[in-house]
Design a protein around this motif. Structure first.
Motif, PDB file in Angstrom:
ATOM      1  N   LYS A 172      31.964  -6.300   9.817  1.00 27.00           N
ATOM      2  CA  LYS A 172      31.598  -5.461  11.017  1.00 27.00           C
ATOM      3  C   LYS A 172      30.331  -4.347  10.696  1.00 27.00           C
ATOM      4  N   GLU A 173      30.487  -3.997   9.407  1.00 33.30           N
ATOM      5  CA  GLU A 173      29.523  -3.279   9.012  1.00 33.30           C
ATOM      6  C   GLU A 173      28.027  -3.881   8.868  1.00 33.30           C
ATOM      7  N   TYR A 174      28.049  -5.025   8.545  1.00 33.80           N
ATOM      8  CA  TYR A 174      26.725  -5.932   8.312  1.00 33.80           C
ATOM      9  C   TYR A 174      26.138  -6.028   9.665  1.00 33.80           C
ATOM     10  N   ALA A 175      27.118  -6.004  10.641  1.00 36.18           N
ATOM     11  CA  ALA A 175      26.555  -6.389  11.941  1.00 36.18           C
ATOM     12  C   ALA A 175      25.662  -5.320  12.527  1.00 36.18           C
ATOM     13  N   THR A 176      25.708  -4.102  11.943  1.00 33.90           N
ATOM     14  CA  THR A 176      25.063  -3.018  12.363  1.00 33.90           C
ATOM     15  C   THR A 176      23.742  -2.838  11.483  1.00 33.90           C
ATOM     16  N   GLU A 177      23.401  -3.788  10.566  1.00 32.43           N
ATOM     17  CA  GLU A 177      22.275  -3.485   9.970  1.00 32.43           C
ATOM     18  C   GLU A 177      20.932  -3.918  10.389  1.00 32.43           C
ATOM     19  N   VAL A 178      19.947  -3.708  10.006  1.00 34.15           N
ATOM     20  CA  VAL A 178      18.566  -3.801  10.519  1.00 34.15           C
ATOM     21  C   VAL A 178      17.944  -4.968  10.658  1.00 34.15           C
ATOM     22  N   ASP A 179      18.395  -6.010   9.439  1.00 36.07           N
ATOM     23  CA  ASP A 179      17.770  -7.399   9.283  1.00 36.07           C
ATOM     24  C   ASP A 179      18.239  -8.402  10.269  1.00 36.07           C
ATOM     25  N   VAL A 180      17.539  -8.843  11.322  1.00 41.64           N
ATOM     26  CA  VAL A 180      17.938  -9.755  12.387  1.00 41.64           C
ATOM     27  C   VAL A 180      18.648 -10.911  11.726  1.00 41.64           C
ATOM     28  N   ASP A 181      18.032 -11.579  10.832  1.00 46.76           N
ATOM     29  CA  ASP A 181      18.812 -12.646  10.426  1.00 46.76           C
ATOM     30  C   ASP A 181      20.038 -12.588   9.792  1.00 46.76           C
ATOM     31  N   PHE A 182      20.288 -11.481   9.047  1.00 45.74           N
ATOM     32  CA  PHE A 182      21.238 -11.097   8.447  1.00 45.74           C
ATOM     33  C   PHE A 182      22.468 -10.839   9.464  1.00 45.74           C
ATOM     34  N   VAL A 183      21.995 -10.069  10.384  1.00 46.81           N
ATOM     35  CA  VAL A 183      23.098  -9.592  11.244  1.00 46.81           C
ATOM     36  C   VAL A 183      23.547 -10.897  12.233  1.00 46.81           C
ATOM     37  N   ARG A 184      22.602 -11.680  12.614  1.00 41.19           N
ATOM     38  CA  ARG A 184      23.237 -12.801  13.241  1.00 41.19           C
ATOM     39  C   ARG A 184      24.051 -13.942  12.450  1.00 41.19           C
ATOM     40  N   LYS A 185      23.873 -13.782  11.079  1.00 37.27           N
ATOM     41  CA  LYS A 185      24.724 -14.629  10.276  1.00 37.27           C
ATOM     42  C   LYS A 185      26.083 -13.768  10.032  1.00 37.27           C
ATOM     43  N   ALA A 186      26.262 -12.525  10.096  1.00 41.65           N
ATOM     44  CA  ALA A 186      27.271 -11.537   9.913  1.00 41.65           C
ATOM     45  C   ALA A 186      28.185 -11.933  11.272  1.00 41.65           C
ATOM     46  N   VAL A 187      27.525 -11.831  12.389  1.00 44.63           N
ATOM     47  CA  VAL A 187      28.436 -12.197  13.684  1.00 44.63           C
ATOM     48  C   VAL A 187      28.977 -13.388  13.631  1.00 44.63           C
ATOM     49  N   ARG A 188      28.181 -14.598  13.313  1.00 44.82           N
ATOM     50  CA  ARG A 188      28.520 -16.115  13.237  1.00 44.82           C
ATOM     51  C   ARG A 188      29.613 -16.143  12.126  1.00 44.82           C
ATOM     52  N   ALA A 189      29.849 -15.228  11.048  1.00 40.51           N
ATOM     53  CA  ALA A 189      30.558 -15.240  10.029  1.00 40.51           C
ATOM     54  C   ALA A 189      32.108 -14.679  10.544  1.00 40.51           C
ATOM     55  N   ILE A 190      31.882 -13.573  11.499  1.00 43.93           N
ATOM     56  CA  ILE A 190      33.086 -13.149  12.006  1.00 43.93           C
ATOM     57  C   ILE A 190      33.883 -14.257  12.790  1.00 43.93           C
ATOM     58  N   GLY A 191      33.112 -14.942  13.694  1.00 41.99           N
ATOM     59  CA  GLY A 191      33.730 -16.092  14.250  1.00 41.99           C
ATOM     60  C   GLY A 191      34.371 -17.486  13.380  1.00 41.99           C
ATOM     61  N   ARG A 192      33.611 -17.362  12.405  1.00 41.94           N
ATOM     62  CA  ARG A 192      33.991 -18.687  11.422  1.00 41.94           C
ATOM     63  C   ARG A 192      35.414 -18.121  10.619  1.00 41.94           C
ATOM     64  N   CYS A 193      35.408 -16.645  10.422  1.00 40.72           N
ATOM     65  CA  CYS A 193      36.867 -16.295   9.792  1.00 40.72           C
ATOM     66  C   CYS A 193      37.865 -16.375  10.850  1.00 40.72           C
ATOM     67  N   ALA A 194      37.848 -16.265  12.073  1.00 42.64           N
ATOM     68  CA  ALA A 194      38.711 -16.444  13.216  1.00 42.64           C
ATOM     69  C   ALA A 194      39.384 -17.724  13.483  1.00 42.64           C
ATOM     70  N   ILE A 195      38.229 -18.702  13.038  1.00 38.57           N
ATOM     71  CA  ILE A 195      38.496 -19.930  13.042  1.00 38.57           C
ATOM     72  C   ILE A 195      39.418 -20.372  11.917  1.00 38.57           C
ATOM     73  N   LYS A 196      39.019 -19.945  10.592  1.00 47.12           N
ATOM     74  CA  LYS A 196      39.389 -20.345   9.501  1.00 47.12           C
ATOM     75  C   LYS A 196      41.001 -19.688   9.252  1.00 47.12           C
ATOM     76  N   VAL A 197      41.027 -18.353   9.527  1.00 49.01           N
ATOM     77  CA  VAL A 197      42.445 -17.767   9.163  1.00 49.01           C
ATOM     78  C   VAL A 197      42.857 -17.182  10.475  1.00 49.01           C
ATOM     79  N   GLU A 198      43.957 -17.902  11.122  1.00 44.82           N
ATOM     80  CA  GLU A 198      44.460 -17.906  12.568  1.00 44.82           C
ATOM     81  C   GLU A 198      45.137 -16.324  12.813  1.00 44.82           C
ATOM     82  N   GLN A 199      45.701 -15.772  11.682  1.00 45.57           N
ATOM     83  CA  GLN A 199      46.235 -14.625  11.968  1.00 45.57           C
ATOM     84  C   GLN A 199      45.094 -13.759  12.267  1.00 45.57           C
TER      85      GLN A 199
END
Length: 948
Positions: A359-386
């Motif tokens: 969540k911290e990374y998603a407020t960074e300034v680097d656009v590519d990095f932010v995009r990947k961080a948001v995707r990563a949150i989604g991937r975590c949701a799919i990987k860890v059901e809880q």
């Protein structure tokens, strides 16, 4: 006095002065002069004119001066080989010098001078230096053997240097051992078939002893060599691991990675119940963590390797999540790699930490990095059901920031969360719909449209939302258009009364106004489904969707096993096997992990995976020839014209050969299409392939055993993989795929008939139209039992060449009519010309010469066969399998010339000259023939045979 003096002095200028200084009597002046020469050489000036003067300075006891002269020699010996011979005596003398540094210097320099004439003189001094009493000389001589092998491999083998090198592995000095291993590995790489490093427990023991005492690069050579060894049992594997483990604490990161590679490989053989296995896992984590405190470039290489290790054994680093947290000053390439590994290590235990970071990374300034961080949150949701609930609320918070690219990425990942957990988080749809207007990226628009279509019944104004997208339909990307079409059809099936106009509008936009074939096809399918059977349409379009899996970007297991064997090399950074990026003739050996202990299955060999490079070219669909189709329509489909009786053996083979194509054909042709692709995706390259009008639908395994269809090929004739000739759509459910083959003098059309209709098919018959070479069926098309729905039958139809002849365009076009109890169907295909090459096509030498001269030069055609890495002998034997015979072979200026002949079934002779340069993958093919229109198709046959 004229100005000419300027020209004379500048002409002699520097070189002239240096020449004088080099011939000076004073030692100091000489040394200064040689330094000036080396300086000039370094900046790119040509000082080759001073060769004899510099060589004269070799006769000196001063080591520094000697090194400088040798440096000069290495650089210019290639351009002045005759002069370089003058220096040979000094080399030979220096190899006997009492000072070991001079002996080693002499042998090293001789190895670097790549001049054939000098290599002969090098053998004696090298033999002495390999047995020198000083280890420094021996280790230098070991590397020299590898250099000499590169220049003249035959000489090294004849002189017995390879055996001496093997003896040096048992040397008392660890550096000599390391260099001997390095030299043998280098030689073995260029000769993958030779078993040079014949490792056994005794030699492994010597290597492990040397490992503790040699320099860091020596350790890397020895560890890489150990990684290629296959221990005989788990006890030996464990003892090697125990002796390699201390290397993990080395300061050099390359040594650490090489040690990790050995341990990762041998861990495969250890049972997971062993105490030692757990100890080893614990020992592997700290060195990998330490690598991440190096400079960014080294961190990146370490992270790429860790990425592979985590995919293979996540338990090694499962407690080390914190070291992968991103630092503010990490370069972007390190940040993205760390993110990737964080997701791979995410588990129920650490998910809270991970989400807070992301969540911290998603407020960074680097656009590519932010995009990947948001995707990563989604991937975590799919990987860890809880964690899904927390992830969704985090994503909603991010959407509230209204930052455009954050919102778009969040919508893309929420779509995947809906797929993974249906009927759980749909309450957020309203929030998503508020952000419709801000979406401008195709992927985000497509995701939003999918959500609206999928949950149309929960969104009151779904039709208005989709209509707003429809206004600019033609400006959208294909991805969005396809998604919009499907979404509106879903909406129509859920709310048919309100959306009839909308669905008609989108169908006409997709089918009539679009020139994208994918969109048109999908539009027509929906149109026909909706107009003929709305119930079926509902079942197809609103079917239950399979849940998506958590890790979509994992490396395929056999490739991962191969990459683990390349830890610490470029392959581990690219995540590709060496064969994918190393060009050249050196055979790249596929490596794989040893088989796991206790499991009966051995490690799959990566060789089985079809390489990406073979992706099939789709052959062109042949235009139907209007005037000839009439001929086909009038054909009487009775039993075909009988021809001369067939050789019995060729038909009988089918009964014996249970594997369809025979094992030899399985080994010979490239396995087509991976099972995942569902069928033989590979067609013969270029126009020699039959026309494919739709993708084949066979099952992968069936195709694996059915490369040539039904009849074992006795001779080594090349058979193209089967392709679909008549798609089921065009033949009321009958699909015909096939290929042509030639076995022991008879031609066969190998067919697979598949019934994709709902009724039984029977009463099959086949007829050919007149064609260029008179091809006709030699027997009726025999389908013994009626063909039930979803059933396939393989038939090998014998052909002869006594049918009616008519020149076709293209020359190898064949028009076929097939009849069954339903209807008569027509298709045309191209047959490869080599099925018409007869067995008695070898011309006498004298006859060949006379005919070549006799055929006019304007009948000669030249072609290039590109990307073929075979040598002349392999080419000759491969072509002979398809009845192209080599009459003579000559070597002219280093290139091989093959003179060949072949004869077609109608008696036309074709003469060929094939020019092969050892280092060049392009061959030149010259063809001479009294019927020059055949040449193009003969070339296509050459191309297909040599590349398959």
């Amino acid at each position: 006095m004229t100005d000419s003096k300027y020209f004379t002095t500048t002409k002699k200028g520097e070189i002239f002065e240096l020449k004088a200084e080099l011939n000076s009597d004073k030692k100091e002046k000489k040394k200064e002069a040689v330094k000036k020469v080396i300086a000039s050489m370094t900046v790119g000036k040509d000082v080759s004119a001073l060769f004899p003067d510099v060589v004269n300075c070799m006769q000196t006891d001063n080591l520094e001066l000697k090194k400088l002269v040798y440096l000069y020699l290495m650089n210019y010996a290639k351009s002045q080989p005759d002069m370089a011979i003058m220096a040979v005596n000094t080399f030979v003398k220096d190899c006997e010098d009492p000072n070991p540094l001079i002996r080693a210097l002499a042998v090293r320099t001789m190895g670097c001078i790549r001049v054939d004439k000098i290599t002969e003189y090098l053998c004696e001094p090298l033999r002495k230096c390999l047995k020198d009493e000083d280890p420094y000389v021996r280790k230098t001589a070991a590397v020299c053997v590898a250099k000499l092998h590169d220049i003249n491999a035959q000489l090294v083998e004849d002189q017995g240097f390879l055996d001496t090198l093997k003896d040096l592995i048992s040397d008392s000095n660890p550096m000599v051992v390391a260099n001997a291993v390095a030299a043998l590995s280098e030689i073995a790489e260029s000769h993958p078939s030779s078993n040079l490093l014949d490792l056994n427990p005794q030699s492994i023991n010597k290597l492990l002893t040397a490992l503790n005492e040699c320099t860091e690069w020596g350790q890397i050579f020895i560890l890489d060599c150990l990684a290629n060894y296959m221990p005989k049992d788990d006890r030996e594997a464990q003892s090697i691991c125990e002796r390699v483990t201390p290397r993990l604490s080395h300061a050099n990161s390359a040594v650490v990675l090489s040690a990790v590679k050995v341990l990762m490989k041998f861990m495969e053989m250890l049972s997971k119940d062993l105490d030692y296995y757990g100890t080893l896992l614990k020992k592997l984590a700290p060195p990998l963590v330490t690598l991440l405190s190096a400079e960014p470039e080294l961190q990146y290489v370490a992270l790429r390797n860790i990425n592979l290790i985590v995919q293979k054994r996540p338990e090694i680093l499962k407690h080390e999540m914190k070291v992968f947290f991103v630092k503010y000053n990490d370069p972007i390439y390190v940040k993205l790699e760390k993110l990737d590994i964080m997701i791979r290590l995410a588990s129920q235990a650490n998910i809270a930490q991970v989400l807070a970071e992301l969540k911290e990374y998603a407020t960074e300034v680097d656009v590519d990095f932010v995009r990947k961080a948001v995707r990563a949150i989604g991937r975590c949701a799919i990987k860890v059901e809880q964690s899904a609930e927390r992830c969704v609320s985090t994503l909603l918070d991010l959407i509230q920031t209204k930052v455009n690219y954050v919102v778009q990425e969040a919508i893309v990942v929420i779509k995947d969360i809906f797929r993974k957990y249906p009927n759980k988080y749909e309450s957020v749809i309203a929030t998503l719909c508020e952000n419709l207007d801000s979406l401008d990226e195709p992927e985000a628009r497509a995701a939003m449209i999918w959500i609206v279509g999928e949950y149309a019944e929960r969104i009151d104004n779904a039709d208005e939302l989709l209509e707003s997208f429809l206004e600019g339909f033609h400006d959208e990307s294909t991805q969005v258009q396809l998604q919009l079409l499907t979404a509106i059809v879903k909406l129509f099936l859920k709310k048919p009364t309100e959306t009839q106009e909308l669905v008609q509008q989108v169908l006409s936009l997709a089918t009539q106004d679009s020139d994208n074939p994918d969109l048109r096809d999908r539009g027509y399918i929906y149109w026909r489904l909706l107009s003929t059977d709305p119930v079926a349409a509902k079942e197809v379009v609103l079917a239950e969707k399979p849940l998506i899996s958590e890790e979509t970007d994992l490396i395929e297991p056999t490739l991962l096993d191969e990459l683990i064997c390349y830890i610490g090399t470029l392959a581990s950074v690219y995540h590709k096997p060496p064969s994918a990026f190393v060009e050249g003739s050196r055979g790249v050996v596929h490596k794989s992990l040893p088989p796991r202990t206790g499991s009966s299955e051995s490690a799959e060999s990566p060789d089985a995976a079809p390489s990406a490079g073979q992706a099939a070219e789709q052959p062109a669909v042949i235009p139907a020839q209007g005037d000839l189709l009439g001929d086909l329509l009038n054909l009487d489909l009775g039993p075909p014209v009988s021809g001369p009786p067939l050789a019995a053996s060729s038909v009988q083979m089918g009964a014996v050969d249970l594997l369809g194509g025979g094992l030899d054909s399985l080994l010979r042709s490239d396995v087509g299409g991976s099972p995942a692709m569902g069928g033989s995706g590979f067609t013969a390259p270029g126009p020699a392939a039959p026309a494919a009008m739709g993708a084949p639908l066979g099952s992968g395994l069936g195709d694996l055993f059915d490369l040539t269809g039904g009849v074992g090929t006795l001779s080594g004739s090349y058979v193209a993989p089967k392709t679909v000739w008549l798609p089921a759509m065009k033949a009321k459910g009958l699909e015909i795929s096939g290929t042509f083959s030639r076995q022991v003098g008879s031609i066969c059309m190998d067919l697979v008939l598949t019934n994709k209709a709902l009724q039984v098919m029977s009463d099959f018959a086949i007829q050919f139209n007149r064609n260029s070479f008179g091809l006709a069926p030699a027997a009726p098309l025999q389908v013994h039992a009626p063909l039930a729905p979803n059933q396939s039958v393989e038939i090998s139809l014998p052909l002869n060449t006594v049918g009616s002849v008519m020149k076709m365009d293209p020359l190898n076009n064949l028009q076929v009519a097939v009849k069954n109890n339903i209807d008569v169907f027509y298709f045309s295909t191209l047959y490869p010309l080599h099925i018409l090459f007869v067995e008695d096509g070898k011309m006498e030498r004298q006859m060949f010469l006379a005919t070549w001269k006799d055929i006019p030069n304007e009948n000669e055609a030249q072609f290039q066969i590109k990307d073929c890495s075979l040598n002349a002998d392999a080419v000759s034997s491969k072509l002979q399998g398809s009845n192209i015979f080599t009459i003579a072979k000559r070597n002219v200026e280093g290139q091989d010339m093959l003179y060949q002949s072949l004869k077609l079934t109608n008696g036309i002779w074709v003469l060929a000259e094939l020019r092969i340069q050892p280092s060049n993958p392009s061959f030149t093919l010259s063809l001479k023939c009294r019927a020059p229109e055949v040449s193009q198709y003969v070339y296509q046959a050459y191309d297909a045979i040599l590349k398959n």
